[in-house]
Design a protein around this motif. Structure first.
Motif, PDB file in Angstrom:
ATOM      1  N   MET A   1       0.857  -1.205   0.000  1.00 11.32           N
ATOM      2  CA  MET A   1       0.000   0.000   0.000  1.00 11.32           C
ATOM      3  C   MET A   1       0.879   1.237   0.000  1.00 11.32           C
ATOM      4  O   MET A   1       1.726   1.409   0.854  1.00 11.32           O
ATOM      5  CB  MET A   1      -0.860  -0.001   1.279  1.00 11.32           C
ATOM      6  N   ARG A   2       0.716   2.069  -0.954  1.00 14.19           N
ATOM      7  CA  ARG A   2       1.451   3.321  -1.022  1.00 14.19           C
ATOM      8  C   ARG A   2       0.545   4.451  -0.602  1.00 14.19           C
ATOM      9  O   ARG A   2      -0.680   4.361  -0.698  1.00 14.19           O
ATOM     10  CB  ARG A   2       1.928   3.573  -2.452  1.00 14.19           C
ATOM     11  N   ARG A   3       1.138   5.536  -0.136  1.00 10.53           N
ATOM     12  CA  ARG A   3       0.333   6.680   0.285  1.00 10.53           C
ATOM     13  C   ARG A   3      -0.450   7.210  -0.901  1.00 10.53           C
ATOM     14  O   ARG A   3       0.083   7.437  -1.978  1.00 10.53           O
ATOM     15  CB  ARG A   3       1.267   7.766   0.832  1.00 10.53           C
ATOM     16  N   THR A   4      -1.767   7.440  -0.689  1.00 13.87           N
ATOM     17  CA  THR A   4      -2.609   7.901  -1.786  1.00 13.87           C
ATOM     18  C   THR A   4      -2.816   9.393  -1.769  1.00 13.87           C
ATOM     19  O   THR A   4      -3.142   9.992  -2.779  1.00 13.87           O
ATOM     20  CB  THR A   4      -3.978   7.216  -1.717  1.00 13.87           C
ATOM     21  N   VAL A 130       4.655   2.633  10.840  1.00 13.55           N
ATOM     22  CA  VAL A 130       3.634   3.646  10.548  1.00 13.55           C
ATOM     23  C   VAL A 130       2.969   3.488   9.188  1.00 13.55           C
ATOM     24  O   VAL A 130       1.856   3.978   8.972  1.00 13.55           O
ATOM     25  CB  VAL A 130       4.218   5.068  10.666  1.00 13.55           C
ATOM     26  N   SER A 131       3.620   2.801   8.236  1.00 20.27           N
ATOM     27  CA  SER A 131       3.104   2.738   6.864  1.00 20.27           C
ATOM     28  C   SER A 131       1.731   2.084   6.730  1.00 20.27           C
ATOM     29  O   SER A 131       0.930   2.508   5.875  1.00 20.27           O
ATOM     30  CB  SER A 131       4.100   2.023   5.949  1.00 20.27           C
ATOM     31  N   PRO A 132       1.406   1.048   7.511  1.00 22.78           N
ATOM     32  CA  PRO A 132       0.111   0.388   7.289  1.00 22.78           C
ATOM     33  C   PRO A 132      -1.106   1.290   7.429  1.00 22.78           C
ATOM     34  O   PRO A 132      -2.169   0.977   6.875  1.00 22.78           O
ATOM     35  CB  PRO A 132       0.105  -0.717   8.359  1.00 22.78           C
ATOM     36  N   VAL A 133      -0.982   2.397   8.149  1.00 23.91           N
ATOM     37  CA  VAL A 133      -2.123   3.317   8.283  1.00 23.91           C
ATOM     38  C   VAL A 133      -1.832   4.677   7.669  1.00 23.91           C
ATOM     39  O   VAL A 133      -2.503   5.666   7.965  1.00 23.91           O
ATOM     40  CB  VAL A 133      -2.539   3.478   9.767  1.00 23.91           C
ATOM     41  N   ASP A 134      -0.828   4.750   6.788  1.00 16.94           N
ATOM     42  CA  ASP A 134      -0.479   6.002   6.108  1.00 16.94           C
ATOM     43  C   ASP A 134      -0.317   7.150   7.098  1.00 16.94           C
ATOM     44  O   ASP A 134      -0.795   8.273   6.871  1.00 16.94           O
ATOM     45  CB  ASP A 134      -1.537   6.374   5.074  1.00 16.94           C
ATOM     46  N   ALA A 135       0.368   6.877   8.201  1.00 15.69           N
ATOM     47  CA  ALA A 135       0.517   7.889   9.246  1.00 15.69           C
ATOM     48  C   ALA A 135       1.530   8.951   8.858  1.00 15.69           C
ATOM     49  O   ALA A 135       2.452   8.710   8.082  1.00 15.69           O
ATOM     50  CB  ALA A 135       0.942   7.227  10.559  1.00 15.69           C
ATOM     51  N   ALA A 136       1.347  10.143   9.410  1.00 17.36           N
ATOM     52  CA  ALA A 136       2.338  11.210   9.327  1.00 17.36           C
ATOM     53  C   ALA A 136       3.109  11.222  10.641  1.00 17.36           C
ATOM     54  O   ALA A 136       2.542  10.959  11.704  1.00 17.36           O
ATOM     55  CB  ALA A 136       1.660  12.558   9.103  1.00 17.36           C
ATOM     56  N   ALA A 153       9.790   6.133   1.220  1.00 18.08           N
ATOM     57  CA  ALA A 153       8.606   5.358   1.588  1.00 18.08           C
ATOM     58  C   ALA A 153       7.334   6.187   1.492  1.00 18.08           C
ATOM     59  O   ALA A 153       6.237   5.671   1.733  1.00 18.08           O
ATOM     60  CB  ALA A 153       8.763   4.810   3.007  1.00 18.08           C
ATOM     61  N   GLY A 154       7.462   7.467   1.155  1.00 24.18           N
ATOM     62  CA  GLY A 154       6.298   8.328   1.005  1.00 24.18           C
ATOM     63  C   GLY A 154       5.653   8.719   2.313  1.00 24.18           C
ATOM     64  O   GLY A 154       4.449   8.981   2.366  1.00 24.18           O
ATOM     65  N   ILE A 155       6.443   8.775   3.380  1.00 26.92           N
ATOM     66  CA  ILE A 155       5.906   9.108   4.695  1.00 26.92           C
ATOM     67  C   ILE A 155       6.045  10.599   4.944  1.00 26.92           C
ATOM     68  O   ILE A 155       7.139  11.168   4.834  1.00 26.92           O
ATOM     69  CB  ILE A 155       6.628   8.313   5.802  1.00 26.92           C
TER      70      ILE A 155
END
Length: 337
Positions: A1-4, A130-136, A153-155
């Protein structure tokens, strides 16, 4: 899943400060109106619960906030006392850092506190956390190599120099960096409701397990976190949290993880470890004074954590959960009845 959603750009001032501070089906069988009744029911269930706890959304609150999940990196040494804001966190992950110490990744979504900290730096380990929930992320910064990986990672992240951050008087650096998270939260925008961080379930459906009133999670260095089951919840007996601001853990989830080398050293010359939160490993779920043993799996850094026993999927009772990422080789977990 990438950040949308579009990742906000960090201002050059903030970026400089960050580096410095690091020291339905295709068969056409739709129901009337074109909606799949089963999918609509599932969506309604998700919309009525919080993604980081599985608890029901009450009153006029919404499970979709005007900000993403915010993860604040918090110091977890005696120098951090008193920690501020943990009592408002939905979920906390404790991870190994250099020198055998640990740092906390405190997740905020259903409630955003005003002041929180001390804020410390990110690690590459945080990508899988943090990536699984697209967290900042809310952070003091990171080493350049880590910032490059976090960006890759697009975070999204915010650090000193950004809105809300301040240095608290009466504390010594680097343990005096705090933020007003209600202000920091305005720097970013929410989107769809995040995915559930864990598979949430009912306590009544949890396998019986074995009695376990205490546990001690040792990270293989100089730090051990000890929990005791009291009055229906888990008490961190060595917490540095301010009185009345402790994290009220309903469950403690221990994941045994591989730890590698992040490829650089801290200013004191200590090698920086990197927790590998992907693959599989042993899991121990503590709830209601008992422990259920099983297995965790994570297909990739941005995939969700999945739990199972020999009987099938293991769901975590809805509530506030503290996750211990204990090194598989050097760490130990001691359980007492």
């Amino acid at each position: 899943m990438r950040r949308t959603r579009t990742r906000a750009l960090v201002t050059s001032l903030a970026a400089t400060a960050l580096v410095l501070s690091a020291c339905g089906g295709d068969d056409g069988s739709e129901g009337e109106g074109g909606a799949d009744p089963q999918a609509t029911s599932a969506g309604s269930t998700l919309a009525s619960t919080w993604p980081l706890t599985g608890l029901p959304v009450k009153g006029d609150d919404s499970a979709t906030q005007d900000h993403p999940v915010l993860v604040l990196k918090m110091d977890n040494t005696s120098s951090s006392a008193p920690q501020v804001g943990l009592g408002s966190a939905d979920l906390v992950v404790e991870e190994l850092v250099e020198g055998g110490m640990t740092r906390l990744a405190a997740f905020f979504y259903s409630k955003i506190p005003s002041d929180a900290g001390p804020v410390r730096s990110m690690r590459a380990s945080d990508i899988g956390i943090v990536s699984p929930v697209d967290a900042a992320m809310v952070t003091s910064g990171a080493a350049p190599i880590t910032i490059k990986r976090i960006n890759g990672a697009g975070i999204e992240f915010f650090g000193e120099g950004a809105k809300g951050f301040y240095r608290a008087s009466g504390r010594s650096a680097p343990y005096n960096l705090f933020t007003d998270m209600t202000a920091t939260a305005t720097l970013t925008k929410g989107g769809d409701r995040p995915a559930d961080y864990l598979a949430w379930g009912e306590a009544a459906d949890l396998p019986k397990g074995k009695p376990a009133s205490r546990l001690a999670a040792s990270f293989g260095g100089s730090h051990t976190t000890t929990w005791a089951f009291r009055d229906g919840g888990y008490v961190n007996e060595g917490t540095y949290a301010a009185e009345g601001d402790e994290f009220p853990a309903d469950s403690v989830l221990v994941l045994r993880v591989e730890v590698g080398d992040a490829g650089y050293r801290d200013p004191a010359g200590n090698p920086v470890p990197e927790t590998k939160l992907e693959g599989t490993g042993e899991a121990m779920l503590f709830h209601d004074g008992r422990v259920v043993r099983g297995t965790w799996s994570k297909k990739s850094l941005d995939a969700p954590i999945e739990l199972s026993t020999k009987q099938g999927e293991l769901k975590v009772p809805a509530g506030r959960t503290w996750i211990e990422l204990v090194p598989r080789e050097a760490g130990t977990v001691t359980v007492s009845r």
